[in-house]
Design a protein around this motif. Structure first.
Motif, PDB file in Angstrom:
ATOM      1  N   ALA A 121     -53.044  46.814  33.405  1.00 36.91           N
ATOM      2  CA  ALA A 121     -53.204  48.437  33.326  1.00 36.91           C
ATOM      3  C   ALA A 121     -54.068  48.749  34.212  1.00 36.91           C
ATOM      4  O   ALA A 121     -54.627  49.998  34.380  1.00 36.91           O
ATOM      5  CB  ALA A 121     -53.500  48.915  31.744  1.00 36.91           C
ATOM      6  N   LYS A 137     -51.780  51.238  36.449  1.00 38.01           N
ATOM      7  CA  LYS A 137     -50.724  50.537  36.457  1.00 38.01           C
ATOM      8  C   LYS A 137     -50.131  50.356  35.037  1.00 38.01           C
ATOM      9  O   LYS A 137     -50.813  50.715  34.051  1.00 38.01           O
ATOM     10  CB  LYS A 137     -50.602  49.331  37.228  1.00 38.01           C
ATOM     11  N   ASP A 138     -48.689  50.298  34.897  1.00 37.88           N
ATOM     12  CA  ASP A 138     -48.140  50.155  33.442  1.00 37.88           C
ATOM     13  C   ASP A 138     -47.818  48.665  33.382  1.00 37.88           C
ATOM     14  O   ASP A 138     -46.716  48.280  34.246  1.00 37.88           O
ATOM     15  CB  ASP A 138     -46.654  50.936  33.308  1.00 37.88           C
ATOM     16  N   ALA A 164     -43.810  48.281  32.720  1.00 41.29           N
ATOM     17  CA  ALA A 164     -42.726  48.906  33.866  1.00 41.29           C
ATOM     18  C   ALA A 164     -41.686  48.032  33.905  1.00 41.29           C
ATOM     19  O   ALA A 164     -42.036  46.549  34.316  1.00 41.29           O
ATOM     20  CB  ALA A 164     -43.481  49.291  35.034  1.00 41.29           C
ATOM     21  N   TRP A 193     -49.724  51.659  23.380  1.00 41.02           N
ATOM     22  CA  TRP A 193     -50.643  50.847  24.177  1.00 41.02           C
ATOM     23  C   TRP A 193     -51.426  51.940  25.064  1.00 41.02           C
ATOM     24  O   TRP A 193     -50.688  52.867  25.805  1.00 41.02           O
ATOM     25  CB  TRP A 193     -50.274  50.101  25.216  1.00 41.02           C
ATOM     26  N   ARG A 228     -50.001  55.463  24.661  1.00 39.81           N
ATOM     27  CA  ARG A 228     -48.413  55.679  24.876  1.00 39.81           C
ATOM     28  C   ARG A 228     -47.496  54.975  24.145  1.00 39.81           C
ATOM     29  O   ARG A 228     -47.956  53.679  23.782  1.00 39.81           O
ATOM     30  CB  ARG A 228     -48.225  55.774  26.409  1.00 39.81           C
ATOM     31  N   VAL A 252     -44.585  52.264  23.347  1.00 38.65           N
ATOM     32  CA  VAL A 252     -44.146  51.171  24.271  1.00 38.65           C
ATOM     33  C   VAL A 252     -42.640  50.640  23.695  1.00 38.65           C
ATOM     34  O   VAL A 252     -42.748  50.369  22.257  1.00 38.65           O
ATOM     35  CB  VAL A 252     -45.030  49.822  24.221  1.00 38.65           C
TER      36      VAL A 252
END
Length: 210
Positions: free
Chosen positions: A146, A150-151, A154, A178, A181, A183
């Motif tokens: 992260a 960054k995710d 993704a 996470w 947000r 997931v």
């Protein structure tokens, strides 16, 4: 005889005119004393009530003065050195963190990974907890993924060029929350891109046999 009477009356009149009007001497000191007393009363400051200390404060150890007296703040401190003695405010200890307070809660389900890694695991981070076999390592892997916004979950971009490499039948499904947000991510090892994506989250996802 008449002449003597006239002379006596004239002498008496002259004596009376020479004597000034008598002023009572006792009246002057009385007025002067009253004025002096009034001036002294005006110049003497009246005693004011001492301010009360703030609520929730206590005197430090060794402090012998009165918290409500104005002079107590400049009294000698516990070591005998001159200087102001501050009030000590009691600090409140925050409540301990609870597992249900964590925003980072994940459920990891693994199939066909082998080596006894198949199953469903719960993971909590910040603070860490859950039934995952490596809580600290899994949370560290997610934190690394992260970085810089960054995710870590993704998917592989559709236009990515991936090697035709097969990494085995293992699959994983990660759900939960996470960083605030939701997931819902799926992983496999069907090509080079998917293998790299899986390995980036090890040990959140187990090491598999190829």
């Amino acid at each position: 005889m008449l002449r003597r009477l006239v002379l006596t009356l004239a002498a008496s009149a002259a004596a009376l005119s020479a004597v000034p009007a008598a002023v009572p001497a006792a009246a002057l000191p009385t007025a002067t004393t009253a004025s002096a007393a009034s001036a002294a009363a005006l110049s003497t400051p009246s005693a004011l009530p001492a301010p009360a200390p703030p609520a929730g404060t206590t005197a430090p150890a060794g402090f012998t003065g009165s918290l409500g007296s104005p002079g107590s703040l400049s009294s000698l401190g516990p070591t005998g050195s001159a200087g102001p003695v501050p009030f000590v405010t009691k600090a409140r200890t925050p409540p301990p963190a609870r597992d249900e307070d964590s925003r980072d809660r994940l459920t990891v389900t693994v199939h066909d990974a082998g080596n006894g890694a198949d199953g469903t695991y719960e993971l909590r981070c910040h603070p860490g907890g859950g039934s995952h076999p490596d809580v600290s390592g899994a949370c560290a892997a997610l934190d690394r993924g992260a970085q810089w916004g960054k995710d870590p979950f993704a998917p592989v971009p559709p236009d990515a060029l991936c090697t035709m490499q097969y990494g085995g039948p293992a699959t994983a499904h990660v759900t939960g929350t996470w960083a605030g947000r939701p997931v819902d991510a799926r992983f496999d090892r069907g090509d080079g891109c998917q293998i790299s994506r899986w390995n980036a989250l090890t040990p959140l996802l187990p090491t598999t046999r190829s």
